[in-house]
Design an enzyme around this catalytic site. Structure first.
Site, mmCIF file in Angstrom:
data_model
loop_
_atom_site.group_PDB
_atom_site.id
_atom_site.type_symbol
_atom_site.label_atom_id
_atom_site.label_comp_id
_atom_site.label_asym_id
_atom_site.label_seq_id
_atom_site.Cartn_x
_atom_site.Cartn_y
_atom_site.Cartn_z
ATOM 1 N N ASP A 26 47.530 61.332 48.280
ATOM 2 C CA ASP A 26 46.092 61.627 48.558
ATOM 3 C C ASP A 26 45.047 60.694 47.547
ATOM 4 O O ASP A 26 44.140 61.185 47.233
ATOM 5 C CB ASP A 26 45.918 62.902 47.988
ATOM 6 C CG ASP A 26 46.389 64.033 48.762
ATOM 7 O OD1 ASP A 26 47.293 63.802 49.635
ATOM 8 O OD2 ASP A 26 46.536 65.311 48.391
ATOM 9 N N LYS A 128 48.326 66.454 55.346
ATOM 10 C CA LYS A 128 48.586 67.716 55.059
ATOM 11 C C LYS A 128 47.564 69.022 54.809
ATOM 12 O O LYS A 128 46.488 68.406 54.258
ATOM 13 C CB LYS A 128 49.629 67.665 53.609
ATOM 14 C CG LYS A 128 48.860 66.928 52.541
ATOM 15 C CD LYS A 128 49.777 66.528 51.329
ATOM 16 C CE LYS A 128 48.972 66.029 50.281
ATOM 17 N NZ LYS A 128 48.248 67.181 49.660
ATOM 18 N N CYS A 161 47.943 68.179 43.681
ATOM 19 C CA CYS A 161 48.827 67.799 44.632
ATOM 20 C C CYS A 161 50.118 66.771 44.168
ATOM 21 O O CYS A 161 51.026 66.849 44.852
ATOM 22 C CB CYS A 161 48.117 67.041 45.850
ATOM 23 S SG CYS A 161 46.787 68.048 46.599
#
Ligand code: TIU
Length: 219
Positions: A26, A128, A161
């Site tokens: 990310d 995701k 995450c």
């Protein structure tokens, strides 16, 4: 089989580059720049922005060493049909207009990966809907098809995450090395705690190391 060994906590992390992937979580403008999702949640993005050059060094070294590289992005469909109402209630900025486009929405400028870490040809990008990169994605299938057993993990944010994904990877039998200076939380206290939670109890979730030690080994 080649075995490389990195100085790590709680002990040496040994890996075979043929069966190891660099997983970059990310590193999106939404988490690293002002006006994105991270800032909309009340955070200062200085720490997430600051690791970009370190992650870039690791990425370039991993490519040179022939490691499989895989990137992830957190985000949703423009109609938010894949965003649980329970998530949206606590992160109401998702889907709203910001200076980098609609926040955390696929296809928007802010949702994409920062220029310095742009995925190269052949490097999969996993989109995701959640914090866990295995949840509702084909990440596990892609890793298994490539015979990947070890993951070197960079990205943001460490306590959200990155942690969720490492915990999920650990349960699937992957050996994970989390880069202490190639990951960032918005608050340094969270970063410190997140590192300790990985390598404590004999490496309960995996290993942690600093980039200097990894880069020396990757050459
Ligand atoms: N809020 C926060 O710290 N992180 C996230 O919402 N997503 C990721 O960590 N990518």
């Amino acid at each position: 089989m080649t075995v490389l060994s990195v100085n790590a906590k709680p002990f040496q992390f040994d890996f075979d580059p043929e069966h190891t992937a660099l997983l970059i979580i990310d590193m999106q403008r939404d988490f690293c720049y002002k006006g994105g999702f991270g800032e909309s949640l009340g955070n200062d993005v200085t720490p997430t922005n600051a690791i970009i050059p370190t992650v870039e060094k690791i990425l370039l070294a991993a490519r040179r060493a022939g490691l499989f590289v895989i990137h992830t992005r957190e985000g949703h469909r423009p109609d938010l049909s894949d965003c649980p109402p329970a998530k949206l209630r606590r992160s109401p900025s998702i889907g709203t207009e910001g200076p980098m486009g609609r926040i955390l929405i696929r296809g928007e400028y802010g949702h994409d990966i920062v220029d310095e870490l742009k995925p190269a040809e052949g490097e999969p990008v996993i989109d995701k809907p959640g914090k866990d990169a295995f949840y509702m994605t084909d990440l596990e299938l892609i890793l298994n098809n490539r015979g990947i057993r070890s993951l070197i993990v960079c990205g943001v944010t460490t306590h959200v995450c990155v942690h969720t994904t490492i915990r999920a990877a650990n349960d699937r039998g992957f050996e994970c090395l989390m880069m202490e200076d190639g990951t960032a939380a918005f608050d340094p206290a969270d970063q410190e705690a997140a590192i300790r939670m990985i390598n404590q109890q004999g490496g309960i979730f995996g290993w942690t190391a600093v980039s200097e030690d990894l880069l020396r080994v990757l050459g």
